[in-house]
Design an enzyme around this catalytic site. Sequence first.
Site, PDB file in Angstrom:
ATOM      1  N   LYS A 246      -8.923 -28.433  56.818  1.00 21.85           N
ATOM      2  CA  LYS A 246      -8.793 -29.740  57.471  1.00 21.85           C
ATOM      3  C   LYS A 246      -7.986 -29.680  58.768  1.00 21.85           C
ATOM      4  O   LYS A 246      -8.233 -30.453  59.693  1.00 21.85           O
ATOM      5  CB  LYS A 246      -8.151 -30.752  56.517  1.00 21.85           C
ATOM      6  CG  LYS A 246      -9.057 -31.236  55.406  1.00 21.85           C
ATOM      7  CD  LYS A 246      -8.366 -32.323  54.597  1.00 21.85           C
ATOM      8  CE  LYS A 246      -9.240 -32.777  53.445  1.00 21.85           C
ATOM      9  NZ  LYS A 246      -8.665 -33.906  52.702  1.00 21.85           N
TER      10      LYS A 246
ATOM     11  N   ASP B  74      -9.636 -40.123  54.974  1.00 22.39           N
ATOM     12  CA  ASP B  74      -8.722 -40.201  53.816  1.00 22.39           C
ATOM     13  C   ASP B  74      -7.764 -41.380  53.999  1.00 22.39           C
ATOM     14  O   ASP B  74      -7.381 -42.037  53.028  1.00 22.39           O
ATOM     15  CB  ASP B  74      -7.903 -38.912  53.679  1.00 22.39           C
ATOM     16  CG  ASP B  74      -8.732 -37.747  53.138  1.00 22.39           C
ATOM     17  OD1 ASP B  74      -9.707 -38.001  52.415  1.00 22.39           O
ATOM     18  OD2 ASP B  74      -8.395 -36.586  53.450  1.00 22.39           O
TER      19      ASP B  74
HETATM   20  P1  NAP Z   1      -1.181 -29.465  50.329  1.00 28.01           P
HETATM   21  O1  NAP Z   1      -1.286 -29.832  51.762  1.00 28.01           O
HETATM   22  O2  NAP Z   1      -1.166 -28.025  49.927  1.00 28.01           O
HETATM   23  O3  NAP Z   1       0.175 -30.163  49.783  1.00 28.01           O
HETATM   24  C1  NAP Z   1       0.606 -29.929  48.451  1.00 28.01           C
HETATM   25  C2  NAP Z   1       1.789 -30.846  48.140  1.00 28.01           C
HETATM   26  O4  NAP Z   1       2.099 -30.664  46.746  1.00 28.01           O
HETATM   27  C3  NAP Z   1       3.062 -30.517  48.914  1.00 28.01           C
HETATM   28  O5  NAP Z   1       3.815 -31.690  49.114  1.00 28.01           O
HETATM   29  C4  NAP Z   1       3.779 -29.564  47.936  1.00 28.01           C
HETATM   30  O6  NAP Z   1       5.174 -29.527  48.133  1.00 28.01           O
HETATM   31  C5  NAP Z   1       3.471 -30.245  46.623  1.00 28.01           C
HETATM   32  N1  NAP Z   1       3.574 -29.335  45.487  1.00 28.01           N
HETATM   33  C6  NAP Z   1       2.701 -28.344  45.145  1.00 28.01           C
HETATM   34  N2  NAP Z   1       3.146 -27.731  44.032  1.00 28.01           N
HETATM   35  C7  NAP Z   1       4.315 -28.318  43.690  1.00 28.01           C
HETATM   36  C8  NAP Z   1       5.244 -28.129  42.629  1.00 28.01           C
HETATM   37  N3  NAP Z   1       5.061 -27.175  41.700  1.00 28.01           N
HETATM   38  N4  NAP Z   1       6.341 -28.930  42.565  1.00 28.01           N
HETATM   39  C9  NAP Z   1       6.543 -29.901  43.493  1.00 28.01           C
HETATM   40  N5  NAP Z   1       5.703 -30.143  44.516  1.00 28.01           N
HETATM   41  C10 NAP Z   1       4.596 -29.357  44.610  1.00 28.01           C
HETATM   42  O7  NAP Z   1      -2.344 -30.121  49.462  1.00 28.01           O
HETATM   43  P2  NAP Z   1      -3.089 -31.522  49.789  1.00 28.01           P
HETATM   44  O8  NAP Z   1      -4.260 -31.259  50.645  1.00 28.01           O
HETATM   45  O9  NAP Z   1      -2.065 -32.494  50.215  1.00 28.01           O
HETATM   46  O10 NAP Z   1      -3.680 -31.888  48.335  1.00 28.01           O
HETATM   47  C11 NAP Z   1      -2.814 -32.407  47.330  1.00 28.01           C
HETATM   48  C12 NAP Z   1      -3.678 -33.004  46.213  1.00 28.01           C
HETATM   49  O11 NAP Z   1      -4.397 -34.133  46.723  1.00 28.01           O
HETATM   50  C13 NAP Z   1      -4.732 -32.057  45.652  1.00 28.01           C
HETATM   51  O12 NAP Z   1      -4.771 -32.236  44.255  1.00 28.01           O
HETATM   52  C14 NAP Z   1      -6.032 -32.564  46.276  1.00 28.01           C
HETATM   53  O13 NAP Z   1      -7.166 -32.282  45.463  1.00 28.01           O
HETATM   54  C15 NAP Z   1      -5.754 -34.050  46.318  1.00 28.01           C
HETATM   55  N6  NAP Z   1      -6.563 -34.801  47.298  1.00 28.01           N
HETATM   56  C16 NAP Z   1      -7.273 -35.862  46.847  1.00 28.01           C
HETATM   57  C17 NAP Z   1      -8.014 -36.612  47.731  1.00 28.01           C
HETATM   58  C18 NAP Z   1      -8.803 -37.784  47.214  1.00 28.01           C
HETATM   59  O14 NAP Z   1      -9.642 -38.316  47.940  1.00 28.01           O
HETATM   60  N7  NAP Z   1      -8.573 -38.219  45.991  1.00 28.01           N
HETATM   61  C19 NAP Z   1      -8.043 -36.298  49.096  1.00 28.01           C
HETATM   62  C20 NAP Z   1      -7.286 -35.221  49.535  1.00 28.01           C
HETATM   63  C21 NAP Z   1      -6.550 -34.467  48.618  1.00 28.01           C
HETATM   64  P3  NAP Z   1       5.818 -28.443  49.155  1.00 28.01           P
HETATM   65  O15 NAP Z   1       5.752 -29.061  50.520  1.00 28.01           O
HETATM   66  O16 NAP Z   1       7.205 -28.279  48.656  1.00 28.01           O
HETATM   67  O17 NAP Z   1       4.995 -27.189  49.017  1.00 28.01           O
END
Ligand code: NAP
Length: 318
Positions: free
Chosen positions: A107, A143
């Site tokens: 993205k 989004d």
């Molecule tokens: P990302 O950019 O990799 O961000 C991950 C986030 O999760 C960061 O804030 C990270 O914290 C946190 N995190 C990961 N593991 C953790 C842990 N063990 N303990 C505490 N915090 C943790 O991923 P993303 O693109 O934002 O996606 C996040 C989720 O949203 C995914 O499940 C994705 O499938 C979902 N999503 C859904 C939609 C929808 O339309 N429903 C759209 C987009 C994404 P740190 O900064 O500390 O690493």
Amino acid sequence: MTVAGAVVTGPAAGAAAATANVRGRRRRRRALSRGGTTITGTTQLIGIIGRPVAHSLSPAIHNAAFAALGLDMIYVPLPVRDQDVGAAVRGLAALGFRGANVTIPHKGAVLQYLDRVDGDAALAEAVNTIVVEGGELLGYNTDVAGVYDALVDVCGESLRGAPGLLLGAGGAARAVALALARLGVDLTVVNRTAAAAERLAALTTTAVPGSACRWLPLTGLSAARVAAQRLLVNATSLGMDGVSKVPAALTDSVTAGQVVVDVVYTRGDTDWLAQARARGATVIGGLEMLVRQAAAAFELWTGRSAPLDVMRHATRQE
Ligand code: NAP
């Protein structure tokens, strides 16, 4: 030949295009009457660029919507390696695609290959939708609209001035924070990596003048703080694998009257949403957000209103 529920009949291009188009339309009508989709030389292509993409629900959502509206369009998964992102994005224009979705992990990476990027995509530093317009590649972030629309449907304007807590500061959290700031939520961002929370709070207040957004390290998350919120959002991947869990403070202190949103999408409620629902909270799941962002992308590609119920139904069939 059949590909993912589609009947492929070969191209109808060149000098006989008009005749072929008529034939294509006939084949398409016949196939649609059998519940399939015919691909001809006039069929518009949409792809989803990511890695992996085989699990994505987006092809089912969009192909169901195209079929429901009788549109000559097809949506295909396009797995792309990191080193091939530029070639893949430029290839959309070269191959005559109408557009694409972009998902994890590309993205952010696609931004540099686009001709223009709209406001939300620039603010979120992420593009999830590309439209090819007159050979130009235009980037959007639907989004933001997905979260905004899902919340407005449930809460109307009632979140203006209300306290809200957002867990996460990654890509999804950036889109959520923008939507919440526009809804007037008095926002606190909490994240494991405190620097990312601080950056997101600064980005949000700059992007939406007059908005309130502060930040906390995850260690500062207490039961009392959770109980004081009107809105709770998980925008991390916690809960995605069915093993990792959102912090206990978020689970144990949810009360009736709160609105609880989980961006993680699973077929039913995530564990966190199930617990929040049992405590009487109003819940919104990741699938609804997925459908809403898809609807906004659909409208950009087609200029038509998205059939939301068809799209929701498609997510339940996969
Ligand atoms: P990302 O950019 O990799 O961000 C991950 C986030 O999760 C960061 O804030 C990270 O914290 C946190 N995190 C990961 N593991 C953790 C842990 N063990 N303990 C505490 N915090 C943790 O991923 P993303 O693109 O934002 O996606 C996040 C989720 O949203 C995914 O499940 C994705 O499938 C979902 N999503 C859904 C939609 C929808 O339309 N429903 C759209 C987009 C994404 P740190 O900064 O500390 O690493």
